[in-house]
Design an enzyme around this catalytic site. Structure first.
Site, short mmCIF file in Angstrom:
data_model
loop_
_atom_site.label_atom_id
_atom_site.label_comp_id
_atom_site.label_asym_id
_atom_site.label_seq_id
_atom_site.Cartn_x
_atom_site.Cartn_y
_atom_site.Cartn_z
N CYS A 63 -20.88 -5.86 24.56
CA CYS A 63 -22.23 -6.84 24.76
C CYS A 63 -22.28 -6.85 27.02
O CYS A 63 -22.48 -6.65 27.60
CB CYS A 63 -22.01 -7.81 24.85
N ARG A 128 -27.77 -18.72 16.94
CA ARG A 128 -27.54 -17.89 16.50
C ARG A 128 -26.23 -18.10 17.12
O ARG A 128 -26.26 -18.69 18.43
CB ARG A 128 -27.82 -16.98 17.07
N TYR A 193 -32.10 -1.89 22.03
CA TYR A 193 -31.77 -2.43 19.96
C TYR A 193 -33.22 -2.75 19.55
O TYR A 193 -33.02 -2.86 18.20
CB TYR A 193 -31.38 -4.00 20.90
N1 LIG Z 1 -30.32 -13.20 25.59
C1 LIG Z 1 -29.23 -13.65 25.02
C2 LIG Z 1 -28.71 -12.27 23.92
C3 LIG Z 1 -26.91 -12.56 24.33
C4 LIG Z 1 -26.83 -11.55 22.91
O1 LIG Z 1 -27.65 -11.22 21.87
N2 LIG Z 1 -25.77 -11.17 22.30
C5 LIG Z 1 -25.90 -10.67 21.42
C6 LIG Z 1 -23.62 -9.58 21.49
S1 LIG Z 1 -24.38 -7.96 22.52
C7 LIG Z 1 -24.74 -11.37 20.79
O2 LIG Z 1 -23.41 -11.93 21.15
N3 LIG Z 1 -24.98 -11.36 19.59
C8 LIG Z 1 -25.04 -12.13 18.60
C9 LIG Z 1 -26.22 -12.13 17.63
O3 LIG Z 1 -26.53 -11.90 17.64
O4 LIG Z 1 -25.38 -13.67 16.28
C10 LIG Z 1 -28.38 -12.80 26.47
O5 LIG Z 1 -28.94 -12.27 27.65
O6 LIG Z 1 -26.91 -13.97 27.26
#
Ligand SMILES: N[C@@H](CCC(=O)N[C@@H](CS)C(=O)NCC(=O)O)C(=O)O
Length: 330
Positions: A63, A128, A193
């Protein structure tokens, strides 16, 4: 992939119907700050004082958002202060899963899934379940799941304990750093994304066009500046680095951001190598983990789960950008 609804895990992909095929990233739910005194930070509640061994990070090496926090942990000498648990590269029907080796890790509380940590904090939570996740072992609660804020805490909250005062967000450059971040987040970090998760041609093309317009602009800027805000590395560089380092291996193919590779931009590619070669950074990049995650976790984009072989990416080649340091500070 899924989310928690009133404490119950539901396996479902992002809903883009409500937004005309556009992927809209939701705001992070936990926004507290670790501070020197334990007083509240810019958002959230107080009670999170900087202390050695009290906090723990849950990350995926795939990530890009989690990767930022790992880089700051290393750059700020926080390895002995903040522990890390790495989740399995695959994100399937249960979301992020703890690896087998992590079962013995006291920080997983015997859980199999990351979502169980979220519902431990609030059994009726609707959220989420994302990485990075910064956890307070003392209060057994989530400090933050917002990477842009976690890196700011790491940048300054532990300085008095570690003696590491390197500042990636110096007062004098804040406006410039913020301006880069504001331009780069929508077009590049989240832009890849937005292209990859788009479900209409129009939404994809819009993200694609914005992304490459921004990369062209950066390519030009980096012809005369070693780093984004001049001669020294700032937070803005680390925020874009984690996207650029994944670009050719993953986003170019998997997210269809294929106008050209980062390798085709002379300045951007040398800039990525320069950042990669900073002490401690290479060890935070795990290209196998990265490729396995993306190509095998997004069934809607790559149903066969086949991971392309592609080329090896050698970020250790010379970058020849040291001379620019002098010029950018003039
Ligand atoms: N705004 C958050 C975004 C984090 C994020 O979206 N991480 C992704 C992995 S790259 C995730 O865990 N996605 C799982 C989901 O959206 O359910 C940050 O910058 O910490």
């Amino acid at each position: 992939m899924g989310l928690l609804v009133q404490g119950q895990w539901q396996d479902q992909w992002y809903d883009t119907e409500v937004s005309k095929g556009e992927f809209v990233r939701q705001a992070s739910a936990f926004r507290n700050w670790i501070t020197v005194s334990g007083d509240a930070g810019p958002t959230g509640e107080g009670g999170f004082k900087a202390e050695k061994g009290r906090y723990h990070l849950y990350v995926s090496l795939a990530c890009p958002w989690a990767h930022r926090t790992l880089i700051f942990r290393v750059l700020k000498g926080l390895e002995d202060y903040i522990g890390v648990t790495v989740v399995d590269p695959l994100m399937g029907e249960h979301g992020w899963v703890f690896q087998q080796e992590a079962a013995a890790d006291e920080n997983t509380y015997g859980y199999q899934y990351l979502h169980q940590l979220y519902s431990r904090v609030d059994p009726a939570i609707t959220s989420r379940v994302t990485v990075p996740l910064l956890w307070d072992k003392q209060q057994q609660t989530i400090v933050s799941n917002e990477s842009s804020e976690i890196i700011r805490m790491f940048n300054s909250a532990f300085n008095h304990l570690t003696g590491n005062t390197v500042d990636y967000y110096p007062e004098a450059q804040r406006a410039e750093i913020d301006a880069w971040n504001d331009a780069i987040y929508p077009a590049v970090n989240n832009g890849v994304y937005r292209a990859g998760f788009a479900t209409t041609q129009q939404a994809y093309e819009q993200a694609y066009t914005q992304l490459f317009a921004m990369l062209d602009k950066l390519e030009q800027h980096l012809a005369t500046h070693r780093y984004l805000v001049g001669a020294v590395i700032s937070e803005a560089d680390w925020r874009i680095f984690t996207t650029l380092v994944r670009f050719d291996a993953v986003y170019f193919g998997h997210f269809k951001t294929n106008q050209q590779r980062i390798a085709d931009y002379p300045n951007l590619s040398a800039y990525v190598r320069d950042l990669y070669q900073q002490p401690g950074v290479a060890a935070t990049v795990d290209m196998q983990h990265i490729k396995q995650h993306y190509y095998r976790s997004h069934g809607t984009i790559n149903p066969t789960g086949i991971v392309p072989l592609g080329q090896e990416h050698d970020f250790m080649q010379p970058h020849d950008r040291a001379l620019l340091s002098k010029r950018s500070s003039e």
